[in-house]
Design a protein around this motif. Structure first.
Motif, PDB file in Angstrom:
ATOM      1  N   GLY A 364      -8.463  21.668 -19.505  1.00  0.00           N
ATOM      2  CA  GLY A 364      -7.202  22.382 -19.453  1.00  0.00           C
ATOM      3  C   GLY A 364      -6.896  22.962 -20.817  1.00  0.00           C
ATOM      4  O   GLY A 364      -7.400  22.489 -21.846  1.00  0.00           O
ATOM      5  N   ALA A 365      -6.096  24.016 -20.834  1.00  0.00           N
ATOM      6  CA  ALA A 365      -5.701  24.632 -22.105  1.00  0.00           C
ATOM      7  C   ALA A 365      -4.225  25.001 -22.106  1.00  0.00           C
ATOM      8  O   ALA A 365      -3.779  25.806 -22.903  1.00  0.00           O
ATOM      9  CB  ALA A 365      -6.559  25.865 -22.389  1.00  0.00           C
ATOM     10  N   THR A 387     -11.326  23.451 -22.171  1.00  0.00           N
ATOM     11  CA  THR A 387     -11.767  24.475 -21.229  1.00  0.00           C
ATOM     12  C   THR A 387     -10.621  24.845 -20.301  1.00  0.00           C
ATOM     13  O   THR A 387      -9.668  24.087 -20.136  1.00  0.00           O
ATOM     14  CB  THR A 387     -12.946  23.994 -20.347  1.00  0.00           C
ATOM     15  OG1 THR A 387     -12.504  22.916 -19.519  1.00  0.00           O
ATOM     16  CG2 THR A 387     -14.133  23.563 -21.191  1.00  0.00           C
ATOM     17  N   ASP A 388     -10.742  26.024 -19.709  1.00  0.00           N
ATOM     18  CA  ASP A 388      -9.833  26.443 -18.648  1.00  0.00           C
ATOM     19  C   ASP A 388     -10.562  27.472 -17.810  1.00  0.00           C
ATOM     20  O   ASP A 388     -11.664  27.906 -18.163  1.00  0.00           O
ATOM     21  CB  ASP A 388      -8.520  26.999 -19.211  1.00  0.00           C
ATOM     22  CG  ASP A 388      -7.334  26.660 -18.321  1.00  0.00           C
ATOM     23  OD1 ASP A 388      -7.427  26.920 -17.101  1.00  0.00           O
ATOM     24  OD2 ASP A 388      -6.320  26.132 -18.820  1.00  0.00           O
ATOM     25  N   ARG A 393      -6.490  31.936 -21.152  1.00  0.00           N
ATOM     26  CA  ARG A 393      -5.790  30.654 -21.273  1.00  0.00           C
ATOM     27  C   ARG A 393      -6.393  29.820 -22.397  1.00  0.00           C
ATOM     28  O   ARG A 393      -5.670  29.167 -23.150  1.00  0.00           O
ATOM     29  CB  ARG A 393      -5.873  29.886 -19.953  1.00  0.00           C
ATOM     30  CG  ARG A 393      -5.157  30.559 -18.800  1.00  0.00           C
ATOM     31  CD  ARG A 393      -5.231  29.695 -17.539  1.00  0.00           C
ATOM     32  NE  ARG A 393      -4.591  30.330 -16.392  1.00  0.00           N
ATOM     33  CZ  ARG A 393      -4.488  29.789 -15.198  1.00  0.00           C
ATOM     34  NH1 ARG A 393      -5.001  28.573 -14.986  1.00  0.00           N
ATOM     35  NH2 ARG A 393      -3.889  30.424 -14.210  1.00  0.00           N
ATOM     36  N   VAL A 394      -7.711  29.855 -22.504  1.00  0.00           N
ATOM     37  CA  VAL A 394      -8.380  29.127 -23.594  1.00  0.00           C
ATOM     38  C   VAL A 394      -7.913  29.674 -24.938  1.00  0.00           C
ATOM     39  O   VAL A 394      -7.568  28.915 -25.855  1.00  0.00           O
ATOM     40  CB  VAL A 394      -9.906  29.236 -23.458  1.00  0.00           C
ATOM     41  CG1 VAL A 394     -10.589  28.603 -24.665  1.00  0.00           C
ATOM     42  CG2 VAL A 394     -10.377  28.572 -22.168  1.00  0.00           C
ATOM     43  N   THR A 430     -14.882  28.499 -21.070  1.00  0.00           N
ATOM     44  CA  THR A 430     -14.586  28.482 -19.633  1.00  0.00           C
ATOM     45  C   THR A 430     -15.685  27.756 -18.858  1.00  0.00           C
ATOM     46  O   THR A 430     -15.616  27.644 -17.636  1.00  0.00           O
ATOM     47  CB  THR A 430     -14.461  29.919 -19.092  1.00  0.00           C
ATOM     48  OG1 THR A 430     -15.679  30.628 -19.383  1.00  0.00           O
ATOM     49  CG2 THR A 430     -13.280  30.634 -19.731  1.00  0.00           C
ATOM     50  N   VAL A 445      -4.879  18.920 -16.040  1.00  0.00           N
ATOM     51  CA  VAL A 445      -4.744  20.098 -15.193  1.00  0.00           C
ATOM     52  C   VAL A 445      -3.584  19.898 -14.230  1.00  0.00           C
ATOM     53  O   VAL A 445      -2.855  18.909 -14.298  1.00  0.00           O
ATOM     54  CB  VAL A 445      -6.067  20.378 -14.434  1.00  0.00           C
ATOM     55  CG1 VAL A 445      -7.206  20.625 -15.414  1.00  0.00           C
ATOM     56  CG2 VAL A 445      -6.421  19.220 -13.495  1.00  0.00           C
TER      57      VAL A 445
END
Length: 720
Positions: A364-365, A387-388, A393-394, A430, A445
């Motif tokens: 998650g980011a 990661t996302d 988003r990253v 990603t 997440v």
């Protein structure tokens, strides 16, 4: 007026000063660890004469000096023994210093908690004043060399001295009494504002202690004007003695520096601002439910017009009452038994050896994930990868981390080089294959069981067999997340609270399948992150959210049934909680609170009321029940009211409070029966550190016991 060089007129003490009258008081402190006060003569340089130096030392190694009646008697007699020598000219000055790293850590509050008679508290307060006034009235100049921790009564020893120095490495100086359920009862409220000005004193007496018991470091002690000079630890005593010699010899440069350093505003206007600051702080931090800050405020207001003796009467009376109060005993339980002891020796730590973690993964980011990555990088100094599903988003997560490090540079807490190094430890992608070499991966997440199960399934195909998989879930079943994995024994709950950098609690959830090594590693990791871990059974919402959501659901239910919003939201005000239920609802977010409540309802049934009104607000995009007007007054918009449906069974504030407390006693009783945690102490620790439950309430279970609610609801108290 402006107060320049603060040197009180010296008065010889009454010939009747006799500390033997206090010796019966020591019987009330049978476990006091005596801090000795030994006098030695020091020949000062530059022909400045002999200093009688009092060394305070409990002779217990690294255990800090504390001050019970025996220690105060010993100190007072040591000072008194030097009066004749001072008057005859045998000594030119008196000095006070502690043992390495510790000046004095304050009163022996653990022993003081056992006091049952207010007269004993009054005598302890009188004893402190008698001993410390001897320093202020001493016939020759006096010096306090603050060589380490000086808290509460420990700092109050230094204040009556004419001059003070402080070690640059000192980590804790302050007056924490308002936090501990007491008042600075040995002259601190009177002397500190006269020394450093009322506004700075208000920060030390009220703002700092009521802001998570914050204290001052050596540099701050000097900047505030509490100390006149700052010296490095390696040569602190030597330099302090040399500086004292300059003062005694009326060195022109030293005198000029002193006068400039002590130029603080003590005007009526400064006092007005200081009192307003103190009042605002007390109201905001305790809801005016804690007696100690209110008593300290009452005394503080009167300092400008009071004499030392008049102030003494107020401090003595307050300390006598507070030392035997329930609130003080609760605070000592919460602070000493829980935060100081239980937190450092948590229940349930396995004997297994923790794994070494050289690389961390965060799935998650978003904001929570980015906060986690930042804390891991800051505290562990190891590579962290996030990661996302989208690069944007990253990138946003990495930008947040860089910005937070940049803020630390602006505040002077990091150098530019250090900030760049920390930022460089966190990378993003990603592609989850970047977790292949990670030792510990935590997911943050979306709070949906299917999403989290998919994340773990993907990770299991990538990570090493030894890697630990953790979830930051606040409400979902860790067991269910791991149910379809080949190695469910390595999955744990590792639940942080928002904001991650600030909130000290981590709930470690163990499933029936979890092996010892991941749990041992989690405890070790929490310690390295400077967090307090509490082990919980894997059950919906663990501890804090389960208790808070039961509370919020009960209040919401009374509102939906027709209780006026103001009545429902303010009913819990007597508890002194950090914010009202509706404010907490807005902060958490109605959709999040509703989602967690639905999870709890699914797990535990109708004890967790799911509000149709809240769902209506969610469906219509309304962010909170309250709105505020231009001047900050709360109200409910007509457009919001039109969306809601209410019953015809309103309750009074007293009824709402009773309903909520009964529900909490029931829920906690069920949690303990189900062995969600090892002890009621763990419930209290979680609520204090994870929800800001007031220290003066002792956490939640002592309060329920004291109100007779746990006995009424469960048939027995939580504490025997």
């Amino acid at each position: 007026m402006r107060n320049a060089l603060f040197i009180p007129e010296h008065r010889r003490p009454p010939l009747s000063t006799d500390f033997s009258r206090y010796r019966p008081l020591t019987e009330s402190f049978p476990h006091e660890e005596l801090t000795h006060s030994q006098v030695e003569d020091i020949e000062l340089p530059e022909g400045a004469g002999t200093m009688a130096l009092i060394r305070m030392d409990n002779q217990l190694g690294k255990r800090p000096n504390t001050l019970g009646p025996g220690s105060l008697i010993t100190f007072g007699e040591a000072v008194l023994s030097q009066y004749a020598r001072a008057e005859s000219g045998e000594i030119a000055s008196l000095g006070i210093i502690g043992k390495p790293g510790v000046f004095a850590a304050g009163a022996d509050i653990v022993s003081a908690r056992e006091l049952t008679e207010s007269q004993h508290g009054i005598e302890l307060a009188e004893l402190g004043h008698d001993a410390y006034n001897l320093v202020e009235d001493f016939p020759v100049p006096t010096f306090a060399f603050i060589n380490g921790t000086a808290l509460g009564g420990g700092l109050e020893i230094a204040l009556p001295a004419d001059y003070r120095t402080v070690s640059a490495t000192t980590k804790a100086v302050g007056l924490p009494e308002a936090f501990l359920g007491l008042v600075p009862g040995w002259g601190g409220i009177y002397r500190l504002p006269r020394l450093i000005g009322p506004e700075a004193a208000a920060q030390v007496i009220f703002t700092n202690p009521l802001n998570n018991n914050k204290s001052l470091k050596g540099q701050q002690v000097f900047e505030f004007g509490i100390a006149d000079a700052l010296f490095e630890e390696s040569s602190f005593e030597q330099e302090s003695l040399a500086w004292a010699a300059k003062v005694l010899n009326h060195d022109a440069a030293t005198t000029a520096e002193l006068e400039k350093h002590r130029d603080h505003d003590t005007s009526d206007q400064a006092w007005t601002r200081a009192v307003q600051l103190a009042e605002k702080t007390v109201a905001a931090k305790t809801g005016e439910t804690a007696p100690a800050p209110l008593r300290a405020l009452e005394i503080f207001r009167q300092v400008p017009q009071n004499s030392r003796d008049e102030d003494r009467k107020l401090e003595v009376e307050a300390l006598g009452e507070l030392l035997v109060s329930t609130e003080f005993k609760n605070t000592v339980y919460a602070f000493m038994e829980l935060v100081q002891k239980r937190a450092k020796k948590p229940a349930g730590v396995p004997q297994a050896t923790p794994r070494t973690l050289d690389r961390i993964g965060v799935v998650g980011a978003g904001l929570m994930a980015s906060q986690l990555a930042l804390v891991f990088a800051q505290q562990l100094q190891v590579p962290v990868v996030i990661t996302d599903i989208e690069q944007a988003r990253v990138d946003k997560g990495l930008e947040y981390i860089a910005a937070q490090n940049a803020k630390q540079v602006q505040k002077g807490r990091l150098s530019q080089q250090q900030a760049e190094a920390l930022t460089g430890l966190v990378t993003g992608s990603t592609d989850k294959s970047v977790y292949a070499e990670a030792d510990f991966i935590i997911e943050a997440v979306f709070e949906e069981i299917g999403v989290k199960k998919q994340v773990f399934a993907e990770l299991e195909e990538i990570v090493s067999p030894q890697a630990i998989l953790a979830t930051n879930t606040s409400s979902l079943s860790v067991t269910e997340m791991a149910a379809d994995l080949k190695h469910p024994e390595r999955v744990i709950g590792f639940h942080f609270f928002n904001p991650v950098q600030v909130m000290p609690l981590v709930e470690i959830a163990r499933t029936a399948e979890t092996a010892d090594e991941p749990i041992a590693t989690a405890f070790d990791l929490a310690a390295k992150l400077r967090k307090t871990p509490v082990l919980t059974k894997d059950t919906a919402a663990f501890v804090v959210n389960r208790v808070l959501l039961r509370l919020m659901a009960e209040v919401q239910k009374t509102f939906d049934q027709g209780t006026p919003a103001e009545t429902a939201d303010q009913a819990l005000k007597p508890l002194g909680l950090p914010m009202s239920p509706f404010d907490l609802l807005a902060m958490v977010g109605i959709p999040v609170a509703q989602h967690v409540t639905e999870s709890l309802n699914a797990s535990f049934g109708d004890r967790f009321y799911v509000s149709k009104n809240l769902q209506t607000l969610i469906d219509n995009g309304v962010k909170g029940i309250w709105s505020t007007d231009e001047v900050g007054n709360k109200h409910i918009k007509d457009s919001t009211l039109e969306l809601l449906e209410f019953g015809q069974a309103p309750q009074s504030s007293e009824q709402v409070l009773s309903t909520v407390l009964d529900a909490l006693a029931e829920e906690i009783g069920l949690m303990l029966a189900d062995e969600v945690v090892a002890s009621a102490k763990d419930i209290d620790l979680c609520m204090i550190l994870g929800a800001g439950w007031p220290f003066h309430r002792g956490g939640i279970t002592p309060y329920l016991d004291q109100q007779g609610i746990s006995q009424k609801v469960n048939g027995k108290p939580f504490h025997g």
